[in-house]
Design an enzyme around this catalytic site. Sequence first.
Site, PDB file in Angstrom:
ATOM      1  N   THR A   1       0.890  -1.577  -0.144  1.00  0.00           N
ATOM      2  CA  THR A   1      -0.117   0.065  -0.165  1.00  0.00           C
ATOM      3  C   THR A   1       0.602   1.189   0.096  1.00  0.00           C
ATOM      4  O   THR A   1       2.037   1.002   0.620  1.00  0.00           O
ATOM      5  CB  THR A   1      -0.773  -0.109   1.216  1.00  0.00           C
ATOM      6  OG1 THR A   1      -1.660   1.283   1.293  1.00  0.00           O
ATOM      7  CG2 THR A   1      -0.119  -0.500   2.548  1.00  0.00           C
TER       8      THR A   1
ATOM      9  N   TYR B   1      -1.462   0.413  10.276  1.00  0.00           N
ATOM     10  CA  TYR B   1      -1.796  -0.423   8.883  1.00  0.00           C
ATOM     11  C   TYR B   1      -0.579  -0.335   8.002  1.00  0.00           C
ATOM     12  O   TYR B   1      -0.045  -1.488   7.764  1.00  0.00           O
ATOM     13  CB  TYR B   1      -3.338   0.116   8.325  1.00  0.00           C
ATOM     14  CG  TYR B   1      -3.162  -0.308   6.795  1.00  0.00           C
ATOM     15  CD1 TYR B   1      -3.489  -1.475   6.586  1.00  0.00           C
ATOM     16  CD2 TYR B   1      -3.161   0.546   5.586  1.00  0.00           C
ATOM     17  CE1 TYR B   1      -3.493  -2.184   5.144  1.00  0.00           C
ATOM     18  CE2 TYR B   1      -3.227   0.124   4.300  1.00  0.00           C
ATOM     19  CZ  TYR B   1      -3.605  -1.171   4.076  1.00  0.00           C
ATOM     20  OH  TYR B   1      -3.717  -1.683   2.686  1.00  0.00           O
TER      21      TYR B   1
END
Length: 326
Positions: free
Chosen positions: A117, A141
């Site tokens: 990501t 995250y």
Amino acid sequence: MAILVTGGAGYIGSHVVYGLVEKKDRVVVLDNLSSGFRDAVAKQATFVFGDVGDVNLVSGLIAEHGIDAIMHFAASTVVPESIARPAAYYANNTVNSLALVDAAIRGGVRHFVFSSTAAVYGNPTSQMVSEEVPTRPVSPYGTSKLMTEMMLRDVASASGLTYAVLRYFNVAGADPFLRTGQSTRAATHLIKVAVQTALGIRDGIEIYGSDYPTPDGTCIRDYIHVCDLVSAHIKALDYLRRGGPSVTLNCGYGHGYSVHEIIAAVKRVSGNDFAAALRPRRAGDAVAVVADSTRLRELLSWTPTFDDLDTIVAHALAWEEKLKLQ
Ligand code: UDP
């Protein structure tokens, strides 16, 4: 040869599975349906219910199906939730990924494609982000994904495994044939929320911060159509299978839109006006994150098909209308 796709019942994974079975790859999907949907999985794929961290199960699947490559999508993906529940994110994203990578090595798997990501970059100093920009995640995250990237790198250098780390920017849209889409009704991603608001599924949308140092004060993101991400995965695996060395690739278009611009596009494409309330900044949000995807384009000869905001929004709207009727 067969491909194990973890999280293949989820949003991005299910689109990639359609792409793989269309080109006649043998696909085994492993998913615990914690956020995925059984009926999102293409019927040509073998579906197995279970956890990525279940080493016995994974080892058995690798041996039984002759798995030569793994595409690893299964993960928890909501930034604010990761700030509230960091341990859960490290357990699901990092610890389970380690178990999977370890099982892959021991089972003789040759290639690994990992869903990473842009959150690994955190608040990048330049708006255009190449793979060389330092990784400084600002959410658990992002850290949980970066830790997996690092484990993969080290494990690969000690074994014959080659990998492609694909760093997704903001994924949106849906399969144009509406075979699958973003089915999580409570998903928090901007285009999803805006589209649901346009269709009256939600009452209104909140804009998290309008005092950012951007032209209109709202955050800028690089929104990529999920089907262009499918082609990046397929090309990445082909590249590894042809003997290409491990690589990390940004997946985005190289231009961004602000939150205001996204909301305007959803109003324009849907033909519906709706309320958008200005709210304080959300924790963990970076100001502007746009992919320099030169490496993806040049190394894999990747050219996007759906690089058009109105098309992305139209496909997201069409999918949401279909979900609404179910
Ligand atoms: N955003 C917003 N309202 C929403 C959802 C998102 O203003 O209901 C903003 C969010 O603060 C960020 C951008 O839209 O600046 C993209 O957020 P999203 O959650 O879609 O993806 P992220 O970039 O966090 O992965």
